[in-house]
Design a protein around this motif. Structure first.
Motif, PDB file in Angstrom:
ATOM      1  N   UNK A   8       0.826  -1.195   0.000  1.00  0.00           N
ATOM      2  CA  UNK A   8       0.000   0.000   0.000  1.00  0.00           C
ATOM      3  C   UNK A   8       0.866   1.253   0.000  1.00  0.00           C
ATOM      4  N   UNK A   9       1.953   1.197   0.775  1.00  0.00           N
ATOM      5  CA  UNK A   9       2.768   2.407   0.942  1.00  0.00           C
ATOM      6  C   UNK A   9       3.317   2.879  -0.405  1.00  0.00           C
ATOM      7  N   UNK A  10       3.523   1.911  -1.321  1.00  0.00           N
ATOM      8  CA  UNK A  10       4.048   2.308  -2.639  1.00  0.00           C
ATOM      9  C   UNK A  10       3.020   3.106  -3.421  1.00  0.00           C
ATOM     10  N   UNK A  11       1.755   2.809  -3.175  1.00  0.00           N
ATOM     11  CA  UNK A  11       0.681   3.443  -3.960  1.00  0.00           C
ATOM     12  C   UNK A  11       0.342   4.850  -3.464  1.00  0.00           C
ATOM     13  N   UNK A  12       0.587   5.044  -2.152  1.00  0.00           N
ATOM     14  CA  UNK A  12       0.178   6.334  -1.575  1.00  0.00           C
ATOM     15  C   UNK A  12       0.912   7.470  -2.259  1.00  0.00           C
ATOM     16  N   UNK A  13       0.205   8.507  -2.524  1.00  0.00           N
ATOM     17  CA  UNK A  13       0.845   9.674  -3.135  1.00  0.00           C
ATOM     18  C   UNK A  13       0.664   9.701  -4.637  1.00  0.00           C
ATOM     19  N   UNK A  14       0.303   8.540  -5.229  1.00  0.00           N
ATOM     20  CA  UNK A  14       0.050   8.564  -6.675  1.00  0.00           C
ATOM     21  C   UNK A  14      -1.160   9.421  -6.957  1.00  0.00           C
ATOM     22  N   UNK A  15      -1.087  10.244  -7.980  1.00  0.00           N
ATOM     23  CA  UNK A  15      -2.186  11.152  -8.276  1.00  0.00           C
ATOM     24  C   UNK A  15      -3.500  10.427  -8.483  1.00  0.00           C
ATOM     25  N   UNK A  16      -3.433   9.271  -9.152  1.00  0.00           N
ATOM     26  CA  UNK A  16      -4.664   8.546  -9.441  1.00  0.00           C
ATOM     27  C   UNK A  16      -5.336   8.054  -8.169  1.00  0.00           C
TER      28      UNK A  16
END
Lengths: 557, 506
Positions: free
Chosen positions: B195-203
């Motif tokens: 999950x931590x990798x996904x956080x911050x992605x604009x989408x």
């Protein structure tokens, strides 16, 4: 009301029936006494003040045995003529003018009975005798007395004797100052120039009523068999009843009753004898029974109920002749007989009657307005309080005037009537200091002030107070709420600058409605805030509502 | 996965990426400047979503106590004593100028055991040092070494030698004290790592709040909004409430109004004449004494002369009521005392005194304050509410009285009413009212009732009429409803209680 402990075995012996505890618990409350408890050897009951005749094992058992149908009907007591004379001197007239007396012989007194006799005397003193004021009873051993007896009054310095349970002679003033009983009852002789005494033919003082007997001539013991009874007070009929109550109980203990001849020196009573043990005949209208109890009772049923309650009855066409026993002091009107019929019938047997006449409910107009005001403030998220009408005099003295004080308050916290509700609300903020702010309260209630134009010299008004407390409150907060209330009620008001002890100078005013001052609004002064140990700004208002209510009533006709 | 991300609160989004590098919560608090409680809460929420695993570690600390602080500064008292007597023998009194007597006593014990000290007695005790003592001064012992540490110090980090010194010092008074500290760690789980990798992605950016500007410019159309945990607790609203006792009174009032009763009105302060005399309570009745009634310090009450005469004669000899009266001399002074009403029955007396025969039948009620001069405790108050009712009806009787009570208490949820004999000076017959509580399966005493005596009705109304009357204790009903046992709780006006009492509903 006095609570007495009856000897369970003695009661069962007297009523002549061995009732179980369960049966006693069922029956006693419906006899007209409050049952407190039944222990292994005692029955503890509270006797109502109208039935002093029940204050002994004997008197109680007499009523109970007849109530359970064992020995029903009128119980008559007889006294024998005698040569026991008592002379009542004119000196007692302004002191303690009357006495009624009797002699009882042949009592086989044991420790238990001695205790019972003293108990009857004490309980009658407290209740029927109103702490000896209305009547005081004295009991003396016959063997110590030389007849005839004189009831008179003397100057305190001329009265001297050894009081009961003491060994040294004391004069009357010493007794009132130093003796335990003397101190307790000294107030009953307050302001009297002469004190009453009973004295025998040897000029030996028997007692100084209503205070204390003499140790020599006024102490009964287990060896006593014959006693002289006197009762002193202010109304002959009252005393006569008291003597009858004692005499009937002692007779039930096995004593024989003898007359005492009374010679009143200066009174319309003149010469007479007591005790007067004849029953009293009263009339009871037949319609009256149905009218008050709502019961359809046959003549026979009425007779049965009355006999259960210890009365004698003759049936006549439209009424009953009811013979009231000599020891009953509470039958002063035929309604009292009606109640006893109800009790004899059994309150638990009376079915409720749900028939009723139609009528319209009607609420006080003021209450309707109060309801509106409550809704208004609750809508503004304020909490309603319900505080006491009594507040501390010390605090009120610092803030308001014309306060009504309580004469006999038990606590210095609650010793005056609130002059306004604002003081209660400030006090309430103090009690809620541990909670977060804002805290906003309101209350509706009565306030009091001295006003001699009123019947009671007190003017009461319906008042509304509101208080707002938090870092951000100020004059505006209070005025906003006042505005919104008047807007709801569709009324106008004005404010004029004013000064008073509760509010801050320059930030307070009186509220004027319909040309009258009805209250005040403002920021609470720091002095008042600290008086209640608060550390938070407050503002508020208080208005008397009566004027507003009458205008609203008029406007909305 | 995007589901989980959409549920993350702004706080979690702030804290979560930091946890990837640092698992100790205290350190994150320092790094972010967030509040302790905020980081704790975020970690708890993340743990609920299985993104981190919480671990609690406790560490024991040792810190200096009062004496410890002093020793660290001045040295141990035994060492100081030795130094004092190193050159010259000293008397006890001289030593006490430098050491407290406590310090001296401790030192003597310790040093004697180590044979470092001799004590002789002349006029007073004289102390001298031994060879062993001189050696002791020179060497720095383990205890002194231990105290050189910087405190607080973790017990786990101590070596055996230190631990021994620590235990010895703990046995001495107020030198060291133990403390405990709890550390929280949030270890990121495998799921968390993904999950931590996904956080911050604009989408995967989620909006917290729908704002008016988004609505105005239509930008809401391109945004995603965070999904809320709708079961989480929300802060309580501070509401405004009527006082719960007043609410109960309003409810009971509505019942009497439904039953066709008119509300009475009248003052709380009254003359003894109206409160007691008019109700045929004899003036020497025990209840009238000072300890039972609040008397007020004002000018004598005024009484209407005609009525006064009537009441006086009914007390003295029964007047024209067919009664014998109480047979005593009626006092005007007693009548004119002003008091706080002892019962609402005073309002009934005033109400019937204004009635005419042609007004009948009439029914009245009042729920109002009454006063008794009693000390306050859990079952006594000096002020309480009485539920007063009267039915003025030429056809009224005891059976009907029972009917009215049954109807009222039926509406209050009590299934049965019974009466038993009682005594009140102004009613005859008189009765005690008991109601059956179906829940508790027991009878509860509710108050008194009866029919006004002819001495009351004929005197006040001019004609005799049965007036069915009752005076019920309202507090009992309210206590039972709110399951309270302490009467004082009804008028405590505690803000929390006022806000949180349930509504009075039957």
């Amino acid at each position: 009301m006095p609570t007495i402990k009856l000897n369970k075995e003695r009661v069962k012996e007297l009523i002549g029936k061995d009732l179980s505890d369960e049966e006693l618990k069922e029956i006693i409350p419906y006899l007209g006494t409050d049952l407190e408890e039944i222990t292994s050897d005692e029955i503890i009951v509270e006797i109502f003040p109208n039935r002093p005749d029940l204050l002994s094992d004997e008197g109680f058992s007499r009523a109970l045995s007849s109530f359970i149908g064992n020995k029903i009907g009128l119980k008559e007591y007889k006294s024998e003529k005698s040569k026991y004379d008592i002379f009542i001197k004119k000196e007692v007239k302004d002191v303690r003018p009357y006495t009624a007396c009797a002699v009882i012989k042949g009592l086989k007194i044991n420790e238990e009975k001695l205790k019972n006799i003293i108990e009857i005397q004490e309980k009658l003193h407290v209740t029927y005798g109103r702490n000896r004021k209305k009547c005081a009873i004295g009991i003396y051993p016959m063997e110590a007395i030389k007849w005839p007896i004189t009831y008179t009054a003397k100057k305190p310095e001329e009265i001297s004797f050894v009081p009961l349970e003491k060994s040294v002679e004391m004069n009357a003033s010493q007794i009132l100052l130093e003796h335990e009983k003397g101190k307790d009852f000294a107030h009953l002789l307050d302001g009297k120039k002469l004190y009453p005494i009973f004295m025998d033919a040897n000029n030996e003082i028997l007692s100084m009523p209503p205070i204390i007997n003499s140790h020599k001539t006024g102490k009964i013991s287990e060896s006593t068999t014959d006693v002289f009874l006197e009762c002193s007070g202010f109304n002959f009929d009252v005393l006569s009843k008291a003597i009858n109550i004692v005499v009937s109980a002692l007779s039930d203990m096995g004593g024989k009753i003898f007359d005492v001849n009374l010679f009143y020196e200066q009174d319309p009573l003149g010469k007479l004898t007591t005790p007067k043990l004849e029953s009293n005949k009263s009339f009871l209208n037949k319609n009256y029974i149905k009218k008050y109890l709502g019961l359809e009772l046959s003549d026979e049923k009425v007779v049965e109920c009355l006999e259960k309650m210890g009365f004698g009855v003759n049936i006549q066409k439209h009424f009953f002749d009811v013979f009231v026993p000599c020891y009953r002091s509470d039958i002063i009107h035929q309604i009292d007989l009606v109640e006893d019929i109800g009790i004899g019938f059994g309150y638990n047997n009376i079915e409720s009657d749900d028939n009723r006449t139609y009528s319209l409910g009607k609420e006080n107009y003021s209450e309707k307005i109060f309801k509106k005001i409550r809704e208004h403030f609750v809508g503004l998220k304020m909490n309603e309080t319900n505080t006491y009408s009594l507040v501390s005099k010390d605090i009120q003295n610092k803030l308001v005037d014309n306060v009504v004080f309580v004469k006999n308050a038990l606590s210095s916290e609650f010793n005056s009537l609130r002059r306004n509700i604002m003081i209660n609300l400030l006090h309430n903020l103090k009690n809620n200091k541990m909670y977060d702010y804002p805290q906003n309260f309101f209350e509706l209630g009565v306030i009091f002030k001295k006003d001699n134009s009123e019947f009671t010299s007190i003017k009461e008004s319906n008042s509304l107070a509101a208080i707002f407390c938090s870092e951000n409150v100020n004059f505006t907060t209070a005025k906003q709420h006042l505005d919104s209330l008047f807007q709801d009620l569709n009324l106008d008001y004005k404010i004029e600058k004013d000064e008073n002890n509760i509010f801050m100078s320059g930030r307070t005013g009186k509220i004027i409605f319909n040309g009258k001052i009805i209250g005040f609004v403002g920021e609470i002064s720091p002095k008042a805030i600290s008086l209640f140990d608060l550390e938070m700004p407050c503002s508020g208002f208080e208005i008397e509502l009566d004027n507003i209510i009458s205008v609203l009533k008029e406007n909305n006709k | 996965m995007s589901n989980i991300i959409s549920e993350l609160t702004p706080l979690e989004i702030k804290v979560f990426p930091l946890l990837v590098k640092e698992s100790e919560l205290d350190k994150i608090v320092k790094e972010t400047g967030l509040k302790d409680i905020e980081v704790q809460r975020a970690a708890q929420w993340l743990s609920n979503k299985n993104l981190v695993k919480l671990e609690k570690q406790e560490e024991e600390f040792i810190n200096l106590d009062i004496n410890g602080v002093e020793i660290k500064e001045k040295g141990f008292p035994e060492k100081r004593l030795l130094k004092l007597i190193e050159k010259n023998n000293m008397k006890r009194s001289e030593i006490l100028k430098e050491l407290s007597s406590d310090e001296l006593n401790v030192s003597i014990g310790l040093l004697k055991r180590q044979k470092a000290l001799n004590i002789e007695k002349e006029n007073e005790l004289i102390f001298s040092i031994t060879k062993e003592g001189i050696l002791l001064i020179k060497e720095k012992n383990d205890l002194e070494v231990f105290l050189e540490n910087i405190f607080p110090i973790s017990v786990n980090k101590l070596n055996d030698k230190d631990k021994k010194a620590m235990n010895e010092l703990l046995s001495r008074k107020n030198i060291l004290k133990k403390d405990k500290k709890t550390y929280w760690f949030a270890h990121i789980t495998d799921k968390g790592k993904e999950i931590s990798k996904e956080i911050g992605k604009d989408s995967l950016k989620y909006e917290e709040k729908l704002s008016s500007s988004m609505l105005k410019d239509g930008s809401w159309k391109n945004k995603k909004f965070r999904s809320f945990d709708i079961n989480s607790k929300v802060p309580r609203i501070n509401k405004g409430r009527k006082h719960f006792v007043n609410e109960a009174i309003e409810y009971m009032k509505s019942l009497w109004l439904e039953m066709g009763f008119e509300e009475m009105d009248g003052t709380e302060s009254q003359s003894a004449f109206w409160d007691l005399d008019a109700l045929f309570v004899p003036q020497d009745h025990p209840a009238r004494e000072m300890q039972d009634t609040f008397y007020l310090d004002v000018e004598k009450s005024k009484i209407e002369p005609d009525l006064f005469k009537k009441v006086k004669s009914v007390h003295e000899f029964g007047g024209e009521t067919g009664s014998k009266g109480w047979k005593y001399e009626f006092s005007k002074d007693i009548s004119q005392q002003t008091l706080l009403r002892t019962h609402t029955t005073v309002l009934s007396a005033q109400t019937i005194s204004k009635l005419k025969k042609e007004d009948l039948p009439k029914k009245f009620f009042k729920i109002g304050k009454v006063f008794r001069n009693e000390a306050v405790d859990w079952k006594h108050l000096f002020q309480f509410q009485q539920v007063e009712g009267i039915v003025v009806d030429l056809d009224g009787n005891l059976a009907k009285l029972k009917g009215y009570l049954k109807e009222f208490f039926g509406k209050m949820g009590y299934t049965d009413v019974r009466i038993r004999p009682a005594y009140f000076p102004y009613t005859e017959p008189s009765a005690e009212v008991e109601v059956y509580h179906p829940g508790k399966k027991q009878w509860i005493e509710m108050g008194g009732c009866g029919i006004f005596r002819p001495e009351v009705t004929k005197t006040l109304m001019g004609f005799e009429c049965p007036v069915l009357a009752w005076g019920l204790g309202m507090e009992r009903i309210i206590l039972a409803y709110y399951e309270l046992t302490d009467l004082r709780d009804l008028y405590r006006n505690d803000l929390e209680q006022l806000r949180n009492m349930k509504s009075f509903l039957k």
